[in-house]
Motif scaffolding. Sequence first.
Motif, short mmCIF file in Angstrom:
data_model
loop_
_atom_site.label_atom_id
_atom_site.label_comp_id
_atom_site.label_asym_id
_atom_site.label_seq_id
_atom_site.Cartn_x
_atom_site.Cartn_y
_atom_site.Cartn_z
N UNK A 104 30.81 43.81 45.64
CA UNK A 104 30.30 43.88 44.26
C UNK A 104 29.98 42.49 43.72
N UNK A 105 28.97 42.43 42.87
CA UNK A 105 28.51 41.15 42.33
C UNK A 105 29.64 40.50 41.52
N UNK A 106 29.97 39.25 41.80
CA UNK A 106 31.06 38.64 41.03
C UNK A 106 30.72 38.54 39.55
N UNK A 107 31.73 38.77 38.72
CA UNK A 107 31.50 38.75 37.28
C UNK A 107 31.33 37.31 36.80
N UNK A 108 30.54 37.17 35.78
CA UNK A 108 30.43 35.84 35.16
C UNK A 108 31.65 35.65 34.27
N UNK A 109 31.82 34.42 33.81
CA UNK A 109 32.99 34.11 33.00
C UNK A 109 33.01 34.99 31.74
N UNK A 110 31.85 35.13 31.15
CA UNK A 110 31.78 35.96 29.93
C UNK A 110 32.10 37.41 30.25
N UNK A 111 31.56 37.90 31.35
CA UNK A 111 31.80 39.29 31.72
C UNK A 111 33.29 39.55 31.96
N UNK A 124 37.78 44.16 26.39
CA UNK A 124 37.19 45.46 26.11
C UNK A 124 35.96 45.38 25.23
N UNK A 125 35.21 44.31 25.39
CA UNK A 125 33.98 44.17 24.60
C UNK A 125 32.85 44.86 25.34
N UNK A 126 32.16 45.73 24.62
CA UNK A 126 31.07 46.45 25.27
C UNK A 126 29.74 45.83 24.88
#
Lengths: 343, 180
Positions: free
Chosen positions: A103-110, A117-119
């Motif tokens: 799976x694509x690694x998440x960015x720092x913000x993600x 729990x920010x959508x």
Amino acid sequence: MDIVKEVLEKQAKESAKYKSIEVIKHEEVKIDCGRLMISDPNSFTEELKENTETYIQNLTRDNVQLLVNSIWQLPTERLDEHIVVKLPKPTFALPRARKLPVPKPLTKWEQFAKAKGIKKRTKDKKVWDEELGKWVPTYGYQKFKADRDKNWVLEVPKNIDPMTDMFQKKKDLKNERVAKNELARMKNIARAQKVDVPRVGFVSEDSATAKELHIASTIAKHSTASVGKFQESLPKEKNARGIGVRELIPGAATKRKRPLDNKTERTEQIETVQKILNKRPKIDVEKAVQIQKREERIERENKPAEPKKKKGSHPKQVKKFGKKPKSGIGRKGNRKPAGRKRR
Amino acid sequence: MKRLSDEQTKIFFEKLTKYIGSNVKLLLDRPDGTYCFREMKNRVYYMSERILKLAENLSEDHLIAVGTCFGKFTKSNKFLLHITALNYLAPYAQYKVWIKESAEQQFLYGNHVNKAGLGRITENTPQHQGVIVLSMSDIPLGFGVTAKSTQDCKLADPLVTVCFHQADIGEYLRSEDTLV
């Protein structure tokens, strides 16, 4: 009869040449007509060692025979003088040739958004602008134009130079944001690929976070010859902390304190008390002032008690001091100061 | 419960030396056992090692106080001496102020001591010196800071403040809930 016999004999000879299409196996083989594949779970016999070639040839023939048999059981069609069979769907699951995609690694913000729990909220592509009275794109094509129409004049705040170009300033701020974003993107890529990236300094005080500024100030404070020992600090000021921050602060690595036991704690405390006691000024100003005051008081008290000298009793002595005294002006000024001689 | 940080130690002992001078060392170096200062919720407590070991089993949330509270650090990081420290400081006092019986009540209500109420004062007390305030029968009543030196006191008017009020035993009643 002879002919029949001959024919039969010939037939028998012919058939002796070919092997039977019947193959007997101890365990049933798995046939996948879709892939034209057969897998034989039966174990080899001792014969394999003696004459390998023929054994494998026979074995293969038998298995192929089985496969062909099963193909012939499928419904056949005749197409341009050829017999054709439509193969069923393959049932055997072949193992994957390549490894599974990660799976694509998440960015720092993600990562942060996931933890909090920010959508993600999708913005409308166009919004109605009351001022302009038309639909304005939120981003992209024609956004710039709409922005220019809307903010055709900008106010210069009171606290800055009145000649500053606010449009240029706005542009600069935007450029800085873009640059910051680009930097963040690069950092995300570096983190995903696990590449060590050297620390970057601070872009500017406008764009640096409070944490970054705190680290910068701590480093600056410790960058003296005495690693910040004599630098004044605000009440409750603390050194910057965090992963990898300690290494940046000069001298901090050597300053790491070992846990104290109660005995050393006490001796250290006694030392600090001694330091505080020693710090007192050697010349006690208070005391000096007190002594001075006391002496003055004693002097004042003694003065009126001093016997007055008679007028004109020692005219020559008077003459010694300066000019001849004029009438109407007292002689007090010419007199020697009375009282105790002090050194 | 924490050890005092370097800065806190300095501020704390600077305050104590104002009242008892070099006798602070006697508080740390006692023949009857090891005693230490610990900080908890910005308050400084003085306790023996034995009590400390018992108290370390409890979390800060479940502890109201351990040993004797000496005072607290204010938000601006100054140290405020509490009246509870009087028992330890009174015997070591270097400078003392005795107040007349008539002025005792005034002092115990949190007022400064004026010249009229001053009974006796240690010789050579400088100005702005931390002092222990005692009644004429040598009962410690609280802490104060001299507004005038001994010499100036002799000449001062009767209504002039001689000693500023810092803490008094009346606080046990007046600020019962905030003292702990």
